[in-house]
Design an enzyme around this catalytic site. Structure first.
Site, PDB file in Angstrom:
ATOM      1  CG  HIS A 175      -0.273   0.103   2.533  1.00  0.00           C
ATOM      2  ND1 HIS A 175       0.088   1.303   3.100  1.00  0.00           N
ATOM      3  CD2 HIS A 175       0.088  -0.855   3.424  1.00  0.00           C
ATOM      4  CE1 HIS A 175       0.652   1.089   4.271  1.00  0.00           C
ATOM      5  NE2 HIS A 175       0.664  -0.212   4.497  1.00  0.00           N
ATOM      6  CB  CYS A 197       1.153  -3.391   5.459  1.00  0.00           C
ATOM      7  SG  CYS A 197      -0.395  -4.138   6.038  1.00  0.00           S
TER       8      CYS A 197
END
Length: 242
Positions: free
Chosen positions: A195, A211
């Site tokens: 992301h 992440c």
């Protein structure tokens, strides 16, 4: 008049001449040429100051990145592929904080990434099951337990509409940034994402909750290069010299 014996002699002689002509050549037997595809020129990405300039995307103003303050290794660039994976594969090298999209002709597009701090890492093989531009953020329950202030972004599932309700609105301050690519393994959501992030200073470091984060300008570029259902490999085993 031509006798039958004379006629047979003429026919036999003609056939022999034809057979002889068919066996003689003026050179070696013809071989079909193998045509190999020449590699195209290396993609020109332009100056880093332009790649990381301010941009309006989907109605959101993405600010410019002070790229001169980021190690040049982490700038978006085309490099020789060190992964050995087939084209289209995404490879995250956690040992060097790089993400590769494998291309043809032994090349790869490389991006710098920020990763999870100790205790939140994930590795293995998976699939980019789906991807989304300017996604909502739905913090998992485990994160809300660690950070109660995130409870206002908790999510509930509506079985009627089959949609998740709640979460944080898309925007430049949303932790998922401009794009999110969702990693599945064995058909199940790993809860790990590729992301975007406005926190450019985290690139090349391990500070997030697991992440793989990219500069927003990079994740916008990555999003257009990676198809849904693409394989992803997360490893620390690559050797990179530059």
């Amino acid at each position: 008049m031509i006798s039958r014996r004379s006629l047979l002699t003429v026919v036999t002689a003609s056939a022999a001449s034809a057979a002889l002509a068919g066996c003689t050549t003026s050179g070696p037997p013809r071989r079909d040429r193998v045509v190999t595809e020449a590699p195209p020129p290396v993609e020109e990405l332009g100056a880093p100051v332009m790649m990381y300039a301010a941009v309006n995307d989907g109605g959101h103003a993405v600010p410019a990145v002070p790229i001169e303050r980021i190690d040049r290794r982490y700038h978006r660039q085309v490099v020789p592929d060190p992964t050995g994976e087939r084209p289209g594969t995404v490879v995250v090298d956690t040992g060097n904080h790089f993400l590769y999209v494998v291309q043809r002709f032994g090349r790869a597009m490389r991006y710098g990434v920020g990763l999870g701090r100790q205790g939140f890492e994930w590795s293995g093989d998976g699939v980019i099951e789906w991807k989304q531009a300017w996604p909502r953020w739905h913090p998992p329950e485990e994160m809300i337990e660690r950070q109660p202030e995130l409870k206002k972004y908790s999510t509930t599932y509506d079985p009627v509409t089959r949609e998740w309700k709640g979460g944080m609105e898309p925007g430049i301050s949303n932790p998922l940034g401009a794009r999110a690519l969702y990693i599945y393994q064995g058909g199940k959501d790993t809860l790990y994402r590729l992301h975007g992030s406005p926190e450019w200073w985290s690139i090349g470091k391990s500070v997030s909750s697991g992440c793989v984060r990219l500069i927003n300008q990079d994740v916008i570029d990555l999003y257009d290069r990676v198809a849904e259902k693409s394989p992803i490999v997360v490893t620390s085993g690559l050797r990179v010299t530059a």
